[in-house]
Scaffold this motif. Structure first.
Motif, PDB file in Angstrom:
ATOM      1  N   TRP A 155       0.833  -1.209   0.000  1.00 16.68           N
ATOM      2  CA  TRP A 155       0.000   0.000   0.000  1.00 16.68           C
ATOM      3  C   TRP A 155       0.874   1.268   0.000  1.00 16.68           C
ATOM      4  CZ3 TRP A 155      -4.884  -0.729   3.487  1.00 16.68           C
ATOM      5  CH2 TRP A 155      -5.877   0.184   3.142  1.00 16.68           C
ATOM      6  N   LEU A 156       1.847   1.276   0.923  1.00 18.55           N
ATOM      7  CA  LEU A 156       2.709   2.458   1.043  1.00 18.55           C
ATOM      8  C   LEU A 156       3.623   2.605  -0.171  1.00 18.55           C
ATOM      9  CD1 LEU A 156       3.686   2.269   4.820  1.00 18.55           C
ATOM     10  CD2 LEU A 156       1.856   3.608   3.753  1.00 18.55           C
ATOM     11  N   ALA A 157       4.192   1.503  -0.636  1.00 18.39           N
ATOM     12  CA  ALA A 157       5.083   1.553  -1.803  1.00 18.39           C
ATOM     13  C   ALA A 157       4.312   2.033  -3.030  1.00 18.39           C
ATOM     14  CB  ALA A 157       5.704   0.180  -2.053  1.00 18.39           C
ATOM     15  N   ALA A 158       3.061   1.571  -3.163  1.00 16.83           N
ATOM     16  CA  ALA A 158       2.225   1.995  -4.286  1.00 16.83           C
ATOM     17  C   ALA A 158       1.945   3.491  -4.197  1.00 16.83           C
ATOM     18  CB  ALA A 158       0.908   1.211  -4.285  1.00 16.83           C
ATOM     19  N   ARG A 159       1.494   3.922  -3.044  1.00 20.61           N
ATOM     20  CA  ARG A 159       1.116   5.334  -2.874  1.00 20.61           C
ATOM     21  C   ARG A 159       2.294   6.266  -3.154  1.00 20.61           C
ATOM     22  NH1 ARG A 159      -0.724   9.131  -3.879  1.00 20.61           N
ATOM     23  NH2 ARG A 159      -2.091  10.581  -2.782  1.00 20.61           N
ATOM     24  N   ALA A 160       3.505   5.823  -2.774  1.00 19.56           N
ATOM     25  CA  ALA A 160       4.696   6.652  -3.004  1.00 19.56           C
ATOM     26  C   ALA A 160       4.991   6.804  -4.494  1.00 19.56           C
ATOM     27  CB  ALA A 160       5.907   6.055  -2.280  1.00 19.56           C
ATOM     28  N   ARG A 161       4.346   5.960  -5.316  1.00 18.79           N
ATOM     29  CA  ARG A 161       4.478   6.061  -6.784  1.00 18.79           C
ATOM     30  C   ARG A 161       3.211   6.644  -7.408  1.00 18.79           C
ATOM     31  NH1 ARG A 161       7.378   2.196  -4.639  1.00 18.79           N
ATOM     32  NH2 ARG A 161       9.313   1.427  -5.561  1.00 18.79           N
ATOM     33  N   GLY A 162       2.278   7.132  -6.584  1.00 21.05           N
ATOM     34  CA  GLY A 162       1.046   7.705  -7.108  1.00 21.05           C
ATOM     35  C   GLY A 162      -0.032   6.675  -7.389  1.00 21.05           C
ATOM     36  N   VAL A 163       0.249   5.404  -7.082  1.00 19.77           N
ATOM     37  CA  VAL A 163      -0.711   4.325  -7.344  1.00 19.77           C
ATOM     38  C   VAL A 163      -1.599   4.133  -6.111  1.00 19.77           C
ATOM     39  CG1 VAL A 163      -0.967   1.848  -7.821  1.00 19.77           C
ATOM     40  CG2 VAL A 163       0.850   3.174  -8.950  1.00 19.77           C
TER      41      VAL A 163
END
Lengths: 224, 224
Positions: A155-163
């Protein structure tokens, strides 16, 4: 003391990478994470998705058992069946509320299964031999908790890429699992939507909709 | 389309904060996180601990139920009782292995309860009215999963400040809960040690000890 000196040198080096700017970015990431149900239909690059799954596999796990199993649901028939499983349960759940609460429940959009370009089912392999049972004799649920840590890492890794990610729990887990044809020893932990979000926000959608507000952290704290 | 334009502007602004340097720092944080059992006895500032708990409360929760309950265990008698609960179960667990495996199990240090300056028990309030049951009719375990997300958030926020965390699951949860005198509706999700670590490492202690290696992320992936 040599051990102490070595620890400090190693730690200084690491902490150099996590300076105040990094910590501010991390706080920002946590503030703007969100559980998203409004996705654009634009596709996600498959290489980006597998990169994110590689990051998720860095999560902590009990006994280093790594019990997470990721199922990318690409088949349109299966995706439509999962959406139907959600819609059936969502209609049932609405019956559990009355009056204004039911109207509010029905007015909210609680999943983005029809729009999100990526469906990802995340299972726990309850019979993995990895870890040899360490750490879960009295608390076997920690195996599934390890899978939750992997989902949260993703979740966090995705959000840090705008996903954006949305976790759909309004599902009969047996019905959803049956759609996916996975080994009998796998239990469903989370069914996720991933994609580019329609909007960004620093406040949970359920708070914006008037369903539930966030409480003060102090109210969750006891001393013993 | 105005909605699209506004989304892009907001998202561009946010993503500006999470640039490649931030993402590299986040990857580094996940690589160097670790479950720590070797703590220095030096105290942690209480203000730092409450700051970390405030960050943990930013975690996602089903229905925005925020079911996490944090118990700082300061009383030396209670801390010693918890350590004894661990030691009893750890001795029992060792009996479940034979030969070299048992010798390896016994040689490993699996908790830092006697040294860590902070003991934090994290519970789930199973009867919270918050969230009004949304999202957990068919998967009630998502309430506890929300607490796991809070623990994982705390873990990362701590590590980014150089503070180590160890999750102790080698405990009889009923015995540990009895020591802590909490409401009957609270279930124990995790018992944590926090403090300054003796060492830092980018490889799990169980892998370094020869207990269990990490697998390739590919091996955890299916398509359907």
């Amino acid at each position: 003391v040599p051990a102490e000196a070595s620890r400090n040198a190693g730690e200084e080096q690491r902490l150099g990478a996590w300076d105040d700017a990094f910590r501010a970015g991390l706080a920002d990431l946590l503030h703007w994470r969100r559980d998203v149900r409004r996705f654009r239909t634009a596709p996600l690059d498959r290489a980006l998705v597998t990169e994110l799954l590689g990051v998720a596999a860095l999560a902590p796990s009990v006994g280093n058992a790594q019990p997470w199993r990721f199922v990318l649901v690409d088949n349109p028939g299966r995706r439509a069946e999962i959406a139907a499983v959600f819609e059936r349960e969502n209609a049932e759940a609405a019956q559990g509320y009355e009056g204004e609460r039911r109207a509010l429940y029905c007015a909210m959009k609680l999943a983005g299964l029809r729009e999100a370009p990526v469906h990802l089912a995340v299972f726990c392999d309850e019979e993995t031999g990895r870890g040899a049972g360490l750490g879960r004799r009295t608390m076997p649920e920690t195996l599934r908790y390890s899978v939750v840590c992997a989902i949260h890492t993703l979740w966090l890794a995705a959000r840090a890429r705008g996903v954006a990610l949305g976790w759909v729990s309004i599902l009969d887990p047996a019905a959803a699992t049956a759609v996916l044809d996975v080994p009998a020893s796998w239990s469903l932990v989370g069914y996720l939507c991933l994609g580019w979000p329609e909007e960004v926000a620093d406040c949970p959608e359920l708070e914006r909709a008037g369903w539930e507000k966030r409480g003060s952290p102090d109210s969750f704290l006891l001393q013993r």
